[in-house]
Design a protein around this motif. Structure first.
Motif, PDB file in Angstrom:
ATOM      1  N   VAL A 106      -8.412  -2.645  10.687  1.00  0.00           N
ATOM      2  CA  VAL A 106      -6.983  -2.518  10.621  1.00  0.00           C
ATOM      3  C   VAL A 106      -6.439  -3.125   9.357  1.00  0.00           C
ATOM      4  CG1 VAL A 106      -4.833  -2.806  12.115  1.00  0.00           C
ATOM      5  CG2 VAL A 106      -7.038  -2.618  13.174  1.00  0.00           C
ATOM      6  N   LEU A 107      -5.647  -2.175   8.622  1.00  0.00           N
ATOM      7  CA  LEU A 107      -4.916  -2.692   7.524  1.00  0.00           C
ATOM      8  C   LEU A 107      -3.576  -3.249   7.741  1.00  0.00           C
ATOM      9  CD1 LEU A 107      -5.933  -0.072   5.030  1.00  0.00           C
ATOM     10  CD2 LEU A 107      -7.273  -1.859   5.762  1.00  0.00           C
ATOM     11  N   GLY A 108      -3.042  -4.291   7.280  1.00  0.00           N
ATOM     12  CA  GLY A 108      -1.803  -4.764   7.821  1.00  0.00           C
ATOM     13  C   GLY A 108      -2.003  -5.451   8.975  1.00  0.00           C
ATOM     14  N   GLY A 109      -3.067  -6.352   9.340  1.00  0.00           N
ATOM     15  CA  GLY A 109      -3.521  -6.743  10.557  1.00  0.00           C
ATOM     16  C   GLY A 109      -2.397  -7.493  11.320  1.00  0.00           C
ATOM     17  N   TYR A 110      -1.618  -8.372  10.602  1.00  0.00           N
ATOM     18  CA  TYR A 110      -0.741  -9.134  11.376  1.00  0.00           C
ATOM     19  C   TYR A 110       0.743  -8.721  11.141  1.00  0.00           C
ATOM     20  CZ  TYR A 110      -1.198 -11.974   6.923  1.00  0.00           C
ATOM     21  OH  TYR A 110      -1.046 -12.220   5.523  1.00  0.00           O
ATOM     22  N   GLY A 111       0.867  -7.607  10.629  1.00  0.00           N
ATOM     23  CA  GLY A 111       2.269  -6.793  10.418  1.00  0.00           C
ATOM     24  C   GLY A 111       2.547  -6.529  11.963  1.00  0.00           C
ATOM     25  N   PHE A 112       3.727  -5.816  12.164  1.00  0.00           N
ATOM     26  CA  PHE A 112       4.536  -5.692  13.288  1.00  0.00           C
ATOM     27  C   PHE A 112       3.496  -4.611  13.940  1.00  0.00           C
ATOM     28  CE2 PHE A 112       7.894  -2.930  15.372  1.00  0.00           C
ATOM     29  CZ  PHE A 112       8.055  -3.788  16.774  1.00  0.00           C
ATOM     30  N   ILE A 113       3.329  -3.736  13.560  1.00  0.00           N
ATOM     31  CA  ILE A 113       2.520  -2.435  14.126  1.00  0.00           C
ATOM     32  C   ILE A 113       1.069  -2.831  14.088  1.00  0.00           C
ATOM     33  CG2 ILE A 113       1.497   0.118  14.082  1.00  0.00           C
ATOM     34  CD1 ILE A 113       4.367   0.789  13.053  1.00  0.00           C
ATOM     35  N   GLY A 114       0.478  -3.358  13.199  1.00  0.00           N
ATOM     36  CA  GLY A 114      -0.981  -3.642  12.945  1.00  0.00           C
ATOM     37  C   GLY A 114      -1.387  -4.824  14.278  1.00  0.00           C
ATOM     38  N   LEU A 115      -0.421  -5.885  14.166  1.00  0.00           N
ATOM     39  CA  LEU A 115      -0.796  -6.830  15.223  1.00  0.00           C
ATOM     40  C   LEU A 115      -0.989  -6.066  16.556  1.00  0.00           C
ATOM     41  CD1 LEU A 115      -1.507  -9.731  15.675  1.00  0.00           C
ATOM     42  CD2 LEU A 115       0.968 -10.121  15.817  1.00  0.00           C
ATOM     43  N   ASP A 116       0.151  -5.652  16.888  1.00  0.00           N
ATOM     44  CA  ASP A 116       0.081  -4.888  18.353  1.00  0.00           C
ATOM     45  C   ASP A 116      -0.937  -3.960  18.597  1.00  0.00           C
ATOM     46  OD1 ASP A 116       2.362  -4.930  20.833  1.00  0.00           O
ATOM     47  OD2 ASP A 116       1.425  -2.625  20.626  1.00  0.00           O
TER      48      ASP A 116
END
Length: 428
Positions: free
Chosen positions: A5-15
């Protein structure tokens, strides 16, 4: 599956990462900071990389070892100090798709945006469109998901901007009041991502993820205002587009100082064009998908939601106010150093030199607060320096505590405000 998962702790990536774990997948999440990622989601394996630097297939290959599928939830709103859209959303993605073919990774899910096309008037949409086209021509099994304005327990981007507008006291500012917006719940986005890995129905599909209801921006803001529990406005306050554009350009400048403000030229142009898509294909695949109204009922607003909206509205005022206060204090000290030194009454040797040095420190802290990478440290420095000033004043000039202008009293509230600012600036 083992999913990167790229952007793993971003808004969409984390969820999405949480939902993938719940669905039984093994998640490898990528972000710039492994420590920050582990705090956010300790059950995932974390890799550290700046996607902007991964512009060759060779740089991606080590990250794709034993990976079955890639979810691209990375991206940025606009170019700035910390973001390069062409690098992150275009060049790095082209290199990734080539590396996936070389490494045997067959499936890629791309999070794009409704209306992204080559002729768009924003770099955000153009770079997303370039990556979308490259993916469809890559020979991989791909799915492109285009969420509308995403609503969730936390706020980011467009939803953060609307929450801030909704928190405005007494009146309701209205910008682009009739612009059309379609929402989507973050749960629906994560459900779609999980479905991409478990069903062939979404293979090589380009899907808008939007609620069927189309809102005007004015109505949406009022709805979110009511959801927060804020009092109804006594009147609407129309904001001329030229004023909004000026504010957005100030936000652009802030972006080059490292601030990811929700009001920038890209967000304004996106809202003017409308955030809309075709809801029918997704509704056909997920007949029980929640409407935005159901999303609001599902997540009732809390005190924290109201506090976030209010504080984010005040944050620019706090930062600019503190910066101006400290810079002005330093400039006055430099221009009035003889008078300032005379207040010490000879209690300290080389009083003028000390005043001049302190004035330069004041100016440096005020300027550093505007530079986002240093802002939190600068705010804490203001607290520490105020403590030193008050302690030294108490030791050498205790009579100033009774001075009617309060030279030892007034810095204390400013230090408290700086402490609040430091807390607000802590990275999520």
């Amino acid at each position: 599956m083992r999913v990167l998962v790229l952007g793993g702790y971003g808004f969409i990536g984390l969820d999405a990462s949480r939902r993938l774990l719940e669905a039984g997948h093994e998640v490898v999440a990528l972000g710039r900071s492994i420590e920050r990622g582990r705090r956010a989601l300790p059950d995932a394996a974390w890799l550290s990389a700046d996607i902007a630097t991964l512009d060759t297939p060779e740089s991606w290959v080590p990250l794709l070892r034993n990976i079955d599928a890639v979810i691209n939830a990375s991206g940025a709103l606009q170019d700035g100090l910390r973001d390069n859209l062409s690098a992150v959303q275009d060049r790095a993605m082209r290199a990734l798709f080539t590396a996936c073919r070389q490494s045997g990774v067959k499936r890629v899910v791309q999070i794009s945006a409704p209306g992204a096309h080559d002729g768009s008037d924003t770099s955000f949409y153009r770079t997303k469109a370039a990556a979308d086209t490259a993916l469809t021509q890559s020979g991989l099994i791909w799915t492109i998901l285009r969420p509308g304005l995403v609503w969730g327990a936390t706020a980011t981007g467009g939803t953060s901007l609307i929450r801030m507008l909704a928190a405005f006291p007494f009146v309701q500012p209205q910008v682009l009041a009739q612009s059309r917006v379609q929402m989507i719940d973050i749960d629906a986005v994560s459900d779609a991502i999980v479905m991409c890995l478990s069903s062939e129905l979404l293979d090589r599909r380009d899907i808008d993820l939007v609620d069927s209801a189309v809102h005007s921006l004015a109505d949406l803001t009022l709805e979110i205002r009511a959801w927060h529990g804020f009092a109804a406005p006594v009147a609407a306050l129309p904001i001329p587009y030229i004023v909004a554009t000026t504010m957005a350009r100030i936000g652009d400048i802030a972006g080059w100082l490292g601030w990811r403000t929700p009001l920038r030229t890209t967000s304004l142009l996106s809202l003017r064009s409308g955030v809309v898509g075709d809801a029918a294909p997704w509704n056909a695949l997920a007949a029980d998908a929640n409407s935005f109204a159901a999303s609001l009922r599902k997540r009732m607003a809390t005190k924290q939601d109201r506090l976030f909206a209010r504080t984010q509205l005040l944050l620019p005022v706090i930062v600019l106010g503190l910066s101006a206060f400290w810079i002005a204090s330093g400039v006055i000290g430099l221009t009035q150093h003889k008078q300032a030194a005379s207040v010490l009454g000879g209690a300290i040797n080389n009083g003028e030199a000390l005043v001049i040095a302190a004035s330069f420190v004041d100016i440096a802290l005020g300027a550093a607060l505007l530079w986002r990478p240093w802002a939190r440290a600068a705010a804490l420095g203001m607290v520490a320096l105020t403590a030193i000033y008050v302690a030294a004043g108490t030791l050498f000039t205790p009579q100033l505590w009774l001075d009617p202008l309060g030279p030892l009293v007034k810095p204390i509230p400013a230090a408290v405000l700086a402490l609040v600012c430091a807390a607000m600036l802590e990275e999520r």
